[in-house]
Design a protein around this motif. Sequence first.
Motif, PDB file in Angstrom:
ATOM      1  N   VAL A 105       0.828  -1.205   0.000  1.00  0.00           N
ATOM      2  CA  VAL A 105       0.000   0.000   0.000  1.00  0.00           C
ATOM      3  C   VAL A 105       0.864   1.257   0.000  1.00  0.00           C
ATOM      4  CG1 VAL A 105      -1.722   1.288   1.318  1.00  0.00           C
ATOM      5  CG2 VAL A 105      -1.927  -1.171   1.093  1.00  0.00           C
ATOM      6  N   ILE A 106       1.985   1.207   0.688  1.00  0.00           N
ATOM      7  CA  ILE A 106       2.861   2.379   0.746  1.00  0.00           C
ATOM      8  C   ILE A 106       3.698   2.495  -0.524  1.00  0.00           C
ATOM      9  CG2 ILE A 106       4.794   3.429   1.968  1.00  0.00           C
ATOM     10  CD1 ILE A 106       3.598   2.253   4.529  1.00  0.00           C
ATOM     11  N   GLY A 107       4.252   1.408  -0.995  1.00  0.00           N
ATOM     12  CA  GLY A 107       5.054   1.423  -2.213  1.00  0.00           C
ATOM     13  C   GLY A 107       6.454   1.946  -1.956  1.00  0.00           C
ATOM     14  N   ARG A 108       7.256   1.930  -2.996  1.00  0.00           N
ATOM     15  CA  ARG A 108       8.630   2.413  -2.872  1.00  0.00           C
ATOM     16  C   ARG A 108       8.626   3.921  -2.703  1.00  0.00           C
ATOM     17  NH1 ARG A 108      12.327  -1.036  -7.053  1.00  0.00           N
ATOM     18  NH2 ARG A 108      11.955  -3.019  -6.006  1.00  0.00           N
ATOM     19  N   HIS A 109       9.277   4.354  -1.643  1.00  0.00           N
ATOM     20  CA  HIS A 109       9.395   5.775  -1.315  1.00  0.00           C
ATOM     21  C   HIS A 109       8.023   6.449  -1.181  1.00  0.00           C
ATOM     22  CE1 HIS A 109      13.689   5.484  -1.981  1.00  0.00           C
ATOM     23  NE2 HIS A 109      13.453   4.926  -3.151  1.00  0.00           N
ATOM     24  N   GLY A 110       6.991   5.662  -0.880  1.00  0.00           N
ATOM     25  CA  GLY A 110       5.666   6.217  -0.652  1.00  0.00           C
ATOM     26  C   GLY A 110       4.905   6.612  -1.898  1.00  0.00           C
ATOM     27  N   LYS A 164       1.054   8.056  -2.036  1.00  0.00           N
ATOM     28  CA  LYS A 164       0.841   9.405  -2.563  1.00  0.00           C
ATOM     29  C   LYS A 164      -0.176   9.390  -3.698  1.00  0.00           C
ATOM     30  CE  LYS A 164       3.293  13.392  -4.365  1.00  0.00           C
ATOM     31  NZ  LYS A 164       4.574  13.946  -4.791  1.00  0.00           N
ATOM     32  N   ALA A 165      -0.121   8.372  -4.551  1.00  0.00           N
ATOM     33  CA  ALA A 165      -1.070   8.261  -5.650  1.00  0.00           C
ATOM     34  C   ALA A 165      -2.487   8.019  -5.129  1.00  0.00           C
ATOM     35  CB  ALA A 165      -0.653   7.129  -6.582  1.00  0.00           C
ATOM     36  N   ILE A 166      -2.622   7.185  -4.099  1.00  0.00           N
ATOM     37  CA  ILE A 166      -3.933   6.933  -3.498  1.00  0.00           C
ATOM     38  C   ILE A 166      -4.500   8.225  -2.934  1.00  0.00           C
ATOM     39  CG2 ILE A 166      -5.104   5.798  -1.568  1.00  0.00           C
ATOM     40  CD1 ILE A 166      -3.240   3.395  -2.031  1.00  0.00           C
ATOM     41  N   ARG A 167      -3.680   8.966  -2.219  1.00  0.00           N
ATOM     42  CA  ARG A 167      -4.138  10.245  -1.643  1.00  0.00           C
ATOM     43  C   ARG A 167      -4.554  11.228  -2.733  1.00  0.00           C
ATOM     44  NH1 ARG A 167       0.402   9.232   2.301  1.00  0.00           N
ATOM     45  NH2 ARG A 167      -0.687   8.684   4.222  1.00  0.00           N
ATOM     46  N   ASP A 224      -5.269   8.518   6.022  1.00  0.00           N
ATOM     47  CA  ASP A 224      -4.255   7.946   6.917  1.00  0.00           C
ATOM     48  C   ASP A 224      -4.170   6.462   6.643  1.00  0.00           C
ATOM     49  OD1 ASP A 224      -3.786  10.370   8.149  1.00  0.00           O
ATOM     50  OD2 ASP A 224      -5.207   9.991   9.780  1.00  0.00           O
ATOM     51  N   ILE A 225      -2.946   5.941   6.608  1.00  0.00           N
ATOM     52  CA  ILE A 225      -2.738   4.520   6.374  1.00  0.00           C
ATOM     53  C   ILE A 225      -2.144   3.910   7.627  1.00  0.00           C
ATOM     54  CG2 ILE A 225      -1.551   2.813   4.952  1.00  0.00           C
ATOM     55  CD1 ILE A 225      -1.530   4.952   2.715  1.00  0.00           C
ATOM     56  N   ARG A 226      -2.820   2.877   8.131  1.00  0.00           N
ATOM     57  CA  ARG A 226      -2.353   2.198   9.345  1.00  0.00           C
ATOM     58  C   ARG A 226      -2.266   0.726   9.138  1.00  0.00           C
ATOM     59  NH1 ARG A 226      -4.312   5.699  14.313  1.00  0.00           N
ATOM     60  NH2 ARG A 226      -4.258   7.629  13.217  1.00  0.00           N
TER      61      ARG A 226
END
Length: 78
Positions: free
Chosen positions: A47-52, A56-59, A76-78
């Motif tokens: 869900v976070i991916g490389r370097h976020g 960022k794309a989801i947001r 927020d991702i938990r």
Amino acid sequence: MANLQETLLDIAKAIVDSPDEVKVTVEEDDNNVTLTLTVAPEDMGMVIGRHGRIAKAIRTVIKAASVSSGKRVNVDIR
């Protein structure tokens, strides 16, 4: 807000290996909406991916979808 919640849920379920463990909760204030995405610990990297980048794309997608609501949406991702 239900459409944003469903959109986030669909995006996250498409990415992870355990789609049954994906949950989205909504907290709404006056002008702010917080969508909290909860996934299994082993799916957090997907869900976070490389370097976020994926996070960022989801947001970005959720913020673009929320323009018509007139409220500020945070993910927020938990």
